[in-house]
Design an enzyme around this catalytic site. Sequence first.
Site, PDB file in Angstrom:
ATOM      1  N   HIS A 143      -2.323  -0.956   9.843  1.00 21.54           N
ATOM      2  CA  HIS A 143      -1.897  -2.341  10.098  1.00 21.54           C
ATOM      3  C   HIS A 143      -0.708  -2.316  11.055  1.00 21.54           C
ATOM      4  CE1 HIS A 143      -3.884  -4.682   6.704  1.00 21.54           C
ATOM      5  NE2 HIS A 143      -4.306  -3.452   6.525  1.00 21.54           N
TER       6      HIS A 143
ATOM      7  N   GLU B 127       0.814  -1.231   0.000  1.00 22.12           N
ATOM      8  CA  GLU B 127       0.000   0.000   0.000  1.00 22.12           C
ATOM      9  C   GLU B 127       0.839   1.268   0.000  1.00 22.12           C
ATOM     10  OE1 GLU B 127      -3.531   0.602   2.155  1.00 22.12           O
ATOM     11  OE2 GLU B 127      -4.416  -1.298   1.594  1.00 22.12           O
TER      12      GLU B 127
END
Lengths: 419, 419
Positions: B272, B49
Amino acid sequence: MKPNFSLRLRVFNLNCWDIPYLSKHRADRLKRLGDFLNLESFDLALLQEVWSEQDFQYLRQKLSLTYPDAHYFRSGIIGSGLCVFSRHPIQEIIQHVYTLNGYPYMVYHGDWFCGKAVGLLVLHLNGLVLNAYVTHLHAEYSRQKDIYRAHRVVQAWELAQFIHHTSKSADVVLLCGDLNMHPKDLGCCLLKEWTGLRDAYVETQDFKGSEDGCTMVPKNCYVSQQDLGPFPLGIRIDYVLYKAVSGFYIYCKTLKTTTGCDPHNGTPLSDHEALMATLYVKHSPPQEDPCPAPGPAERSALTSVLREAWTELGLGIAQARWWASFTGYVIVLGLFLLVSLCVLAAEEGAREVAILLWTPNVGLVLGAGAVYIFHMQEAKGLCRAQTELQHVLRREKATQGLDSEPHPAPLLTAGGGQS
Amino acid sequence: MKPNFSLRLRVFNLNCWDIPYLSKHRADRLKRLGDFLNLESFDLALLQEVWSEQDFQYLRQKLSLTYPDAHYFRSGIIGSGLCVFSRHPIQEIIQHVYTLNGYPYMVYHGDWFCGKAVGLLVLHLNGLVLNAYVTHLHAEYSRQKDIYRAHRVVQAWELAQFIHHTSKSADVVLLCGDLNMHPKDLGCCLLKEWTGLRDAYVETQDFKGSEDGCTMVPKNCYVSQQDLGPFPLGIRIDYVLYKAVSGFYIYCKTLKTTTGCDPHNGTPLSDHEALMATLYVKHSPPQEDPCPAPGPAERSALTSVLREAWTELGLGIAQARWWASFTGYVIVLGLFLLVSLCVLAAEEGAREVAILLWTPNVGLVLGAGAVYIFHMQEAKGLCRAQTELQHVLRREKATQGLDSEPHPAPLLTAGGGQS
């Protein structure tokens, strides 16, 4: 494995020109192809342009006794057209669909809808691991003004990379297919230099078939002069390529092609000529290394072709970005027009015209948006391949320990590349 | 290589949540990530990402002294979001873009535009060949009604196949990334069973970090309860997986995760949690085979998960075909309406209305055509994966020499499959 190990491998390759509703004498040709393959009982028959899965199933049933194993490679919308029939059990299967494959709006060329791919079959033959690849690259519709050249170079690079990375533990590598490239074309050279694959036509001592090994010849009644373009005597675009990886050597004892007619009688099996190679795999004599480390000449040839491909992809990136920019401007213009039409519709005078023009204008914006997205994706795919080429060039340079920087300026600027 | 060879490998993995204009505190988090990576000096930092190439370039420059080599994996329209920073020279690079990755009309989910992929880096470390893979699979937006389940299973299968076929000559295989699957999810089991990869969290004796090794935790201020769905205590969807292939064994000495806050201070580095593994690679003791032939239990587990995946893809195929049929009917209806409107336009009474409705109707037909084509491609992609699964099932059956046919009916009928 015995020290005097010797394996004979008989291979058949054909672009079948099997397009439902369009190809001439399709059912008859398919039947005769099945008969011929049954009669000859090759080890492997690798086919391209079998666009109908029903036709594959027909062949599969017809060949089931001689070729107990078979596989059809599905991809894209129509399919990859690739399939294979094997006398030996297929141990493993994988395929790679090329990331770039023409343009969806070139509907009449159709390649984009096919999902061109490379399929890999792993076979175990008397303890020898054979990686057999079958592929079909994007067609060349015009040699003079080839708008798909960069796509074909990317496909050749992806094919070479796929073979390079998936064949590291194979003993023998075989690649058959319609590359849609002449032997000296950039993509063909890139493929051969990066993988080390050798061309059966060039290597064999015993060739029988069409002049210069051509696989599309004027004598074939399905081939028009337009298909051959500036090569009225024929073109060679279908190949059997091979190499042994370690401890083995491989050579092509005989290579045959059909010559514009059925091997037995009647009309040809396809508009392409079939290739039939008899290969022998043996243990390398202890004093000989089948895969010697590439010398300066080989390294120089690789570097040269990598640079050429790098430059070619740079041109492709520039073109893709131009189209993305152009469609970007069309989108902006379309949005401006939409706002203008809304203003017009609010007034009394031109309301009907404004309402009438609104929907086609929305269509214009959406259509331009789709083309913009496609060319952004194209540019990204070309950049990706260019970056991989650049990485290999850097590694080659590090290996060669050269002092001089090879074309430093373009390598660092165009394409926003890094490794 | 010395007989007492031992290699320590420190690996960092993080889904960076680096979405331009959307992610909170992006610049600050990126800066702190760079500082942390420089301070810790891992062997490999594998990131997901990183959607902005500028951000990658920023990190690359910031990390250039500690991590001299780096690569950004471009794909799709936006990109794959994957990149890697390495203390050691990257010898080779290749990537595979997943053939199925959501739906283009689900614009607000966005996965389709990203071109989710798996990247492979080949490193040579003291004579040892390390294949390091980094990936990010399609997100799971709803656990209860997951319309992307079949796509994720196909991605897991393609990932497993890619690793299986490209790592045959590697000594050590490492896979890091955001799999968007829980440890017991079908795709995760399929991946582990087919590749033999082991989960660092399960294997390590020394784990420090979030409860149950979760990589999305409620304590993280960027994580909402909606993100966690029916798992308010957290989910584990990011992984470090590894295996040694031949002559070596590998174990995870320590595994750490961040726990919802910066490793040093301040807000978390991402939504995350980061994974930090210290792996050791050693020569296998002569009496131990690091890759023993799979026993009946392993084979049975593999067969079971292959069958489950086969069934799941069957459901996906049925759904894709339903959508293709539905849009097919819409196209036919649209064409009928177009003809009716032409007839109406020829008459005096309703000419204006007919002309007004003509263009939206053309839009309807074209839009339905695009959706039809997309779902046809989806069905083809699902069938392809199902056929590969079926082939492995057949090979497994042949290896096991079982008498009983495992589910012969569905294997032969649904999906029109063959091998």
